[in-house]
Scaffold this motif. Structure first.
Motif, PDB file in Angstrom:
ATOM      1  N   VAL A  36     -33.611  32.083 -26.339  1.00 36.51           N
ATOM      2  CA  VAL A  36     -32.795  33.180 -25.800  1.00 36.51           C
ATOM      3  C   VAL A  36     -31.382  33.106 -26.365  1.00 36.51           C
ATOM      4  CG1 VAL A  36     -31.791  34.166 -23.711  1.00 36.51           C
ATOM      5  CG2 VAL A  36     -34.157  33.347 -23.689  1.00 36.51           C
ATOM      6  N   VAL A  37     -30.806  31.900 -26.325  1.00 37.20           N
ATOM      7  CA  VAL A  37     -29.444  31.718 -26.842  1.00 37.20           C
ATOM      8  C   VAL A  37     -29.400  31.979 -28.348  1.00 37.20           C
ATOM      9  CG1 VAL A  37     -27.601  30.039 -27.224  1.00 37.20           C
ATOM     10  CG2 VAL A  37     -28.783  30.109 -25.025  1.00 37.20           C
ATOM     11  N   ASP A  38     -30.419  31.536 -29.053  1.00 38.79           N
ATOM     12  CA  ASP A  38     -30.450  31.762 -30.507  1.00 38.79           C
ATOM     13  C   ASP A  38     -30.472  33.252 -30.834  1.00 38.79           C
ATOM     14  OD1 ASP A  38     -30.385  29.083 -31.047  1.00 38.79           O
ATOM     15  OD2 ASP A  38     -32.537  28.867 -31.376  1.00 38.79           O
ATOM     16  N   ARG A  39     -31.266  34.016 -30.067  1.00 39.49           N
ATOM     17  CA  ARG A  39     -31.307  35.467 -30.303  1.00 39.49           C
ATOM     18  C   ARG A  39     -29.953  36.099 -29.995  1.00 39.49           C
ATOM     19  NH1 ARG A  39     -36.432  35.013 -27.799  1.00 39.49           N
ATOM     20  NH2 ARG A  39     -35.590  35.783 -25.822  1.00 39.49           N
ATOM     21  N   GLU A  40     -29.351  35.670 -28.895  1.00 37.01           N
ATOM     22  CA  GLU A  40     -28.028  36.206 -28.540  1.00 37.01           C
ATOM     23  C   GLU A  40     -26.985  35.833 -29.589  1.00 37.01           C
ATOM     24  OE1 GLU A  40     -27.203  34.714 -24.667  1.00 37.01           O
ATOM     25  OE2 GLU A  40     -28.563  36.107 -23.645  1.00 37.01           O
ATOM     26  N   LEU A  41     -27.113  34.629 -30.148  1.00 37.43           N
ATOM     27  CA  LEU A  41     -26.168  34.188 -31.170  1.00 37.43           C
ATOM     28  C   LEU A  41     -26.314  35.006 -32.442  1.00 37.43           C
ATOM     29  CD1 LEU A  41     -23.957  32.237 -31.993  1.00 37.43           C
ATOM     30  CD2 LEU A  41     -25.713  30.567 -32.624  1.00 37.43           C
ATOM     31  N   VAL A  42     -27.550  35.331 -32.802  1.00 35.26           N
ATOM     32  CA  VAL A  42     -27.772  36.186 -33.986  1.00 35.26           C
ATOM     33  C   VAL A  42     -27.113  37.543 -33.771  1.00 35.26           C
ATOM     34  CG1 VAL A  42     -29.517  37.435 -35.308  1.00 35.26           C
ATOM     35  CG2 VAL A  42     -29.887  35.036 -34.729  1.00 35.26           C
ATOM     36  N   THR A  43     -27.280  38.089 -32.559  1.00 36.34           N
ATOM     37  CA  THR A  43     -26.654  39.374 -32.241  1.00 36.34           C
ATOM     38  C   THR A  43     -25.129  39.272 -32.308  1.00 36.34           C
ATOM     39  OG1 THR A  43     -28.504  39.964 -30.784  1.00 36.34           O
ATOM     40  CG2 THR A  43     -26.439  41.165 -30.477  1.00 36.34           C
ATOM     41  N   ALA A  44     -24.600  38.167 -31.753  1.00 30.54           N
ATOM     42  CA  ALA A  44     -23.152  37.960 -31.764  1.00 30.54           C
ATOM     43  C   ALA A  44     -22.634  37.793 -33.191  1.00 30.54           C
ATOM     44  CB  ALA A  44     -22.783  36.737 -30.930  1.00 30.54           C
ATOM     45  N   ASP A  45     -23.357  37.037 -34.022  1.00 32.99           N
ATOM     46  CA  ASP A  45     -22.958  36.856 -35.423  1.00 32.99           C
ATOM     47  C   ASP A  45     -22.915  38.197 -36.152  1.00 32.99           C
ATOM     48  OD1 ASP A  45     -22.789  34.134 -35.080  1.00 32.99           O
ATOM     49  OD2 ASP A  45     -24.761  33.690 -35.927  1.00 32.99           O
ATOM     50  N   THR A  46     -23.917  39.033 -35.878  1.00 32.30           N
ATOM     51  CA  THR A  46     -23.971  40.352 -36.515  1.00 32.30           C
ATOM     52  C   THR A  46     -22.793  41.211 -36.078  1.00 32.30           C
ATOM     53  OG1 THR A  46     -26.399  40.259 -36.592  1.00 32.30           O
ATOM     54  CG2 THR A  46     -25.362  42.426 -36.838  1.00 32.30           C
ATOM     55  N   GLU A  47     -22.505  41.181 -34.771  1.00 33.31           N
ATOM     56  CA  GLU A  47     -21.397  41.986 -34.254  1.00 33.31           C
ATOM     57  C   GLU A  47     -20.063  41.523 -34.833  1.00 33.31           C
ATOM     58  OE1 GLU A  47     -19.476  43.498 -29.994  1.00 33.31           O
ATOM     59  OE2 GLU A  47     -21.079  41.992 -30.013  1.00 33.31           O
ATOM     60  N   VAL A  48     -19.861  40.212 -34.883  1.00 32.68           N
ATOM     61  CA  VAL A  48     -18.614  39.681 -35.442  1.00 32.68           C
ATOM     62  C   VAL A  48     -18.483  40.068 -36.912  1.00 32.68           C
ATOM     63  CG1 VAL A  48     -17.433  37.547 -36.123  1.00 32.68           C
ATOM     64  CG2 VAL A  48     -18.353  37.775 -33.807  1.00 32.68           C
ATOM     65  N   GLU A 116     -11.746  39.887 -31.285  1.00 29.21           N
ATOM     66  CA  GLU A 116     -11.350  38.688 -30.548  1.00 29.21           C
ATOM     67  C   GLU A 116     -12.346  38.401 -29.415  1.00 29.21           C
ATOM     68  OE1 GLU A 116      -7.494  36.946 -28.013  1.00 29.21           O
ATOM     69  OE2 GLU A 116      -7.392  38.876 -29.032  1.00 29.21           O
ATOM     70  N   ALA A 117     -12.746  39.447 -28.698  1.00 26.93           N
ATOM     71  CA  ALA A 117     -13.717  39.274 -27.609  1.00 26.93           C
ATOM     72  C   ALA A 117     -15.067  38.841 -28.152  1.00 26.93           C
ATOM     73  CB  ALA A 117     -13.853  40.570 -26.822  1.00 26.93           C
ATOM     74  N   ALA A 118     -15.482  39.455 -29.262  1.00 27.12           N
ATOM     75  CA  ALA A 118     -16.782  39.118 -29.861  1.00 27.12           C
ATOM     76  C   ALA A 118     -16.790  37.687 -30.377  1.00 27.12           C
ATOM     77  CB  ALA A 118     -17.105  40.090 -30.996  1.00 27.12           C
ATOM     78  N   GLU A 119     -15.674  37.253 -30.961  1.00 24.33           N
ATOM     79  CA  GLU A 119     -15.591  35.876 -31.470  1.00 24.33           C
ATOM     80  C   GLU A 119     -15.616  34.868 -30.324  1.00 24.33           C
ATOM     81  OE1 GLU A 119     -13.173  36.368 -35.696  1.00 24.33           O
ATOM     82  OE2 GLU A 119     -12.040  36.108 -33.831  1.00 24.33           O
ATOM     83  N   ALA A 120     -15.052  35.242 -29.168  1.00 27.32           N
ATOM     84  CA  ALA A 120     -15.089  34.358 -28.004  1.00 27.32           C
ATOM     85  C   ALA A 120     -16.520  34.190 -27.517  1.00 27.32           C
ATOM     86  CB  ALA A 120     -14.205  34.917 -26.891  1.00 27.32           C
ATOM     87  N   ASP A 124     -18.768  30.703 -27.628  1.00 31.43           N
ATOM     88  CA  ASP A 124     -19.436  30.181 -26.434  1.00 31.43           C
ATOM     89  C   ASP A 124     -20.929  29.980 -26.693  1.00 31.43           C
ATOM     90  OD1 ASP A 124     -19.541  29.607 -23.460  1.00 31.43           O
ATOM     91  OD2 ASP A 124     -20.894  31.320 -23.559  1.00 31.43           O
ATOM     92  N   LEU A 125     -21.540  30.961 -27.336  1.00 29.38           N
ATOM     93  CA  LEU A 125     -22.973  30.851 -27.647  1.00 29.38           C
ATOM     94  C   LEU A 125     -23.236  29.712 -28.629  1.00 29.38           C
ATOM     95  CD1 LEU A 125     -23.871  34.636 -27.947  1.00 29.38           C
ATOM     96  CD2 LEU A 125     -24.736  33.042 -26.219  1.00 29.38           C
ATOM     97  N   GLN A 126     -22.319  29.524 -29.583  1.00 29.56           N
ATOM     98  CA  GLN A 126     -22.487  28.444 -30.548  1.00 29.56           C
ATOM     99  C   GLN A 126     -22.417  27.085 -29.864  1.00 29.56           C
ATOM    100  OE1 GLN A 126     -23.163  28.877 -34.068  1.00 29.56           O
ATOM    101  NE2 GLN A 126     -23.826  26.810 -33.514  1.00 29.56           N
ATOM    102  N   ILE A 127     -21.498  26.962 -28.899  1.00 30.06           N
ATOM    103  CA  ILE A 127     -21.390  25.716 -28.135  1.00 30.06           C
ATOM    104  C   ILE A 127     -22.691  25.453 -27.381  1.00 30.06           C
ATOM    105  CG2 ILE A 127     -20.247  24.635 -26.155  1.00 30.06           C
ATOM    106  CD1 ILE A 127     -17.647  26.008 -27.064  1.00 30.06           C
ATOM    107  N   ARG A 128     -23.226  26.509 -26.762  1.00 33.81           N
ATOM    108  CA  ARG A 128     -24.479  26.357 -26.021  1.00 33.81           C
ATOM    109  C   ARG A 128     -25.637  26.012 -26.957  1.00 33.81           C
ATOM    110  NH1 ARG A 128     -25.221  31.654 -22.598  1.00 33.81           N
ATOM    111  NH2 ARG A 128     -27.107  30.517 -21.930  1.00 33.81           N
ATOM    112  N   ALA A 129     -25.676  26.659 -28.113  1.00 26.21           N
ATOM    113  CA  ALA A 129     -26.739  26.382 -29.082  1.00 26.21           C
ATOM    114  C   ALA A 129     -26.652  24.943 -29.577  1.00 26.21           C
ATOM    115  CB  ALA A 129     -26.650  27.356 -30.257  1.00 26.21           C
TER     116      ALA A 129
END
Length: 237
Positions: A36-48, A116-120, A124-129
């Motif tokens: 779940v976190v990995d999928r969210e991180l991929v989405t976050a990476d794309t958004e950033v 800035e919000a997306a990078e935050a 956070d997701l990277q720390i969790r991953a």
């Protein structure tokens, strides 16, 4: 035969422990959470990534308009434009460029805030991953150590079994193995008193009489469950 049965039960126990190590379940649950976190991180990476490209374009747009304004300002101040009408048009264009710069800077600021919000969120997701990966490595190390110990036990028991099995006739071992598969891992059981300890049923008097008359090397079978019966000091025959 009972020694062989005991060793086989020990091997079954080792196999069960290998399958039911708590680390297996923990790793499976961790994998679900991590996915779940990995999928969210991929989405976050794309958004950033998208926002960084958008910010770069916004920066470029602002810079282009500023340069155009600076060129116009320089033309006015240099005296190159002498026509009143041209000067008026140039001043009007500079005013329009100022408004354009203001609009672009507002858009640029909005993108920066989103970035800035997306990078935050990404951080956070990277720390969790990373935490999941660390926990996974710990569980795998513990699991592998436990499996190694169990494999060593299995090898030791297997060596003992081979020694014991070598002393038993092959046809009897084959029968015993077939009975084990049919009867939940128990192919041979001791006769304690009048009772088969495989199915816990008491033997009929006629069977006991037959067993008493049998030669010591005769293979006895329980009439109830079919298991091989082994006479011991506790047998009544």
């Amino acid at each position: 035969m009972l020694d062989l049965q005991d060793l086989d039960l020990q091997l079954d126990q080792v196999a069960h422990k290998r399958k039911s190590l708590p680390e297996h379940a923990a790793l499976a649950e961790l994998a679900k959470e991590k996915s779940v976190v990995d999928r969210e991180l991929v989405t976050a990476d794309t958004e950033v990534g998208d926002l960084r490209r958008e910010q770069k374009k916004a920066d470029s747009d602002v810079e282009q308009v500023r340069q155009r304004k600076a060129r116009n300002q320089q033309r006015m101040e240099s005296g190159q434009v002498t026509s009143p009408r041209d000067l008026e048009n140039l001043q009007h264009e500079i005013g329009s460029l100022d408004r354009r710069i203001s609009d672009l800077e507002d858009a640029e600021l909005e993108v920066m805030e989103k970035l800035e919000a997306a990078e935050a969120v990404q951080a956070d997701l990277q720390i969790r991953a990373d935490a999941f990966a660390g926990r996974q490595a710990e569980l795998e190390a513990t699991r592998d150590a436990a499996l190694k110990e169990l494999d060593e036990q299995r090898a030791s028991i297997g060596d003992q079994r081979a020694t014991v099995a070598a002393e038993i006739p092959e046809d009897l071992t084959t029968t015993y193995q077939r009975l084990r598969e049919r009867n939940g891992g128990i192919g041979a059981a001791p006769l304690v008193g009048k009772r088969c300890m495989g199915c816990r049923m008491e033997l009929a008097p006629s069977d006991l009489t037959k067993f008493k008359a049998a030669a010591p090397d005769t293979v006895l079978r329980c009439e109830e469950c079919g298991r091989i019966l082994v006479r011991t000091a506790e047998s009544s025959v």
